[in-house]
Design a protein around this motif. Sequence first.
Motif, mmCIF file in Angstrom:
data_model
loop_
_atom_site.group_PDB
_atom_site.id
_atom_site.type_symbol
_atom_site.label_atom_id
_atom_site.label_comp_id
_atom_site.label_asym_id
_atom_site.label_seq_id
_atom_site.Cartn_x
_atom_site.Cartn_y
_atom_site.Cartn_z
ATOM 1 N N TYR A 1 0.829 -1.211 0.000
ATOM 2 C CA TYR A 1 0.000 0.000 0.000
ATOM 3 C C TYR A 1 0.862 1.259 0.000
ATOM 4 O O TYR A 1 2.011 1.244 0.442
ATOM 5 N N ARG A 2 0.281 2.331 -0.488
ATOM 6 C CA ARG A 2 0.920 3.643 -0.433
ATOM 7 C C ARG A 2 -0.074 4.646 0.130
ATOM 8 O O ARG A 2 -1.292 4.390 0.154
ATOM 9 N N VAL A 3 0.435 5.758 0.578
ATOM 10 C CA VAL A 3 -0.412 6.804 1.166
ATOM 11 C C VAL A 3 -1.225 7.486 0.063
ATOM 12 O O VAL A 3 -0.688 7.840 -0.991
ATOM 13 N N ALA A 4 -2.497 7.633 0.311
ATOM 14 C CA ALA A 4 -3.385 8.222 -0.702
ATOM 15 C C ALA A 4 -3.000 9.657 -1.034
ATOM 16 O O ALA A 4 -2.991 10.058 -2.202
ATOM 17 N N HIS A 5 -2.658 10.428 -0.003
ATOM 18 C CA HIS A 5 -2.302 11.831 -0.220
ATOM 19 C C HIS A 5 -1.041 12.141 0.587
ATOM 20 O O HIS A 5 -1.091 12.222 1.818
ATOM 21 N N LEU B 1 -2.994 9.526 14.675
ATOM 22 C CA LEU B 1 -2.853 10.079 13.332
ATOM 23 C C LEU B 1 -3.464 9.076 12.360
ATOM 24 O O LEU B 1 -3.072 7.906 12.334
ATOM 25 N N THR B 2 -4.396 9.526 11.587
ATOM 26 C CA THR B 2 -5.044 8.652 10.612
ATOM 27 C C THR B 2 -4.472 8.928 9.228
ATOM 28 O O THR B 2 -4.449 10.074 8.777
ATOM 29 N N VAL B 3 -3.990 7.850 8.592
ATOM 30 C CA VAL B 3 -3.440 7.967 7.239
ATOM 31 C C VAL B 3 -4.220 7.025 6.331
ATOM 32 O O VAL B 3 -4.364 5.828 6.630
ATOM 33 N N SER B 4 -4.714 7.538 5.247
ATOM 34 C CA SER B 4 -5.468 6.728 4.294
ATOM 35 C C SER B 4 -4.511 6.069 3.308
ATOM 36 O O SER B 4 -3.641 6.738 2.721
ATOM 37 N N LEU B 5 -4.637 4.755 3.124
ATOM 38 C CA LEU B 5 -3.769 3.996 2.235
ATOM 39 C C LEU B 5 -4.548 3.453 1.047
ATOM 40 O O LEU B 5 -5.713 3.092 1.170
ATOM 41 N N ILE B 6 -3.879 3.383 -0.094
ATOM 42 C CA ILE B 6 -4.463 2.754 -1.279
ATOM 43 C C ILE B 6 -3.509 1.681 -1.791
ATOM 44 O O ILE B 6 -2.299 1.725 -1.541
ATOM 45 N N LYS B 7 -4.045 0.719 -2.492
ATOM 46 C CA LYS B 7 -3.265 -0.433 -2.916
ATOM 47 C C LYS B 7 -2.276 -0.060 -4.010
ATOM 48 O O LYS B 7 -2.608 0.670 -4.950
ATOM 49 N N ASN B 8 -1.061 -0.581 -3.889
ATOM 50 C CA ASN B 8 -0.043 -0.389 -4.915
ATOM 51 C C ASN B 8 -0.265 -1.355 -6.070
ATOM 52 O O ASN B 8 -0.889 -2.411 -5.896
#
Length: 416
Positions: free
Chosen positions: A293-297, A310-317
């Motif tokens: 996964y990578r960070v969405a923003h 701290l909330t970090v949104s992840l999206i699939k690589n």
Amino acid sequence: MKLEAKALQTRRIVLGVTGGIAAYKSAILVRRLKDYGFDVRVVMSHGAQAFITPLTFQALSGYPVHTELLDAEAESGMGHIELARWADLLLIAPASCDSIAKCANGLADDLLSTIYLASKAPVWVAPAMNQQMWAAKSTQRNLTTLVEDGVHIVMPEAGEQACGDVGLGRLAEPEQIAAAVNDFFAQAERDISEKFGLLAGKNVVITAGPTRELIDPVRYISNHSTGKMGFAIAEACYAAGAKVTLISGPVSLNTPNGVQRIQIQTAQEMLEASLQLVEACDVFIATAAVADYRVAHVAEHKIKKAGDELTVSLIKNPDIVATIAQQQQRPFMVGFAAETQNIEEYAKAKLKAKKLDMIACNDVSRSDIGFASDENAMTVFFAEQYHLPQRILEKAAKKDIAMQLVDSIAKALAGS
């Protein structure tokens, strides 16, 4: 060349040491040659023994030193003719003005000059002498003769000399000489591998190391991969005659000799580099530990600490190996599976799901192998169409595992 890039097989060097203050550097040279894995036997002239003792070279090389042409005891063991035949390379360092003259004019009145004439091995000469003796017309004529005879001259360096003069004539540094000799043998072995190696003529692309997925300019998501396995495979593929391109994430490893390296950070960058190379690729080996996964923003500036969470949104690589496997001009695909449980089950499932030709799986839950270790153990599985049984690679140095993996790839390619 780095010391880890040793000659691919043990090579035998006769080191001739002649008279001159630079003879002390030859002791260092023996050590450096042995660091590269060479087998070294030392021959000393009478003049050399005035500056350094044979016992020094015996201790460093591990063999008795040869000093006399007519020595009944030596002739009963490894005599001068046998020594000349034994050598894969004759290296004279330092080579005095006198020894150069003998070799150039075919004189054979001592052990070293006799070996020079009796050996079919390549000859390297590293001169060391007073700057005026080096500049003398007779010395330059003799050097020209040696070059015309096919002798390789390791040029001396300029600087202050023991006699107080300043100029050209200092022996090249032992590290420089040893590295040049290793390069010579490595290139010779490479020439053979390009014709007869297991992967001769193949274009191999390898991904290695971790990826880093940025959170902000100072933080990132990554993993424990060191890249050691991928770099070892790159070195083994090159030794097997392949043209090798290594796409590497951030690791603290030197690029293997002869390998082209493309440096990346993120999974997306690794995918883009892979897609650019796939059209001309025969074998694609995916050893990289790509972040799932990578960070969405990605934050433009460092995220300041505020609150307890701290909330970090992840999206699939992107799945790099699966993407490459789906290309129209598909190379032979090799995947890797680092698992902590159900090793065989997960490996076979990944082999089929990603449409791979071969997969190598290891158990990273073991403390004695894996990411940071210099050793590994693997089980190799092949796609059904190759009709090859699984292959168990017992625990060994990663370089040894890499060579076994190259052999497995070659067997599959031969049967495809």
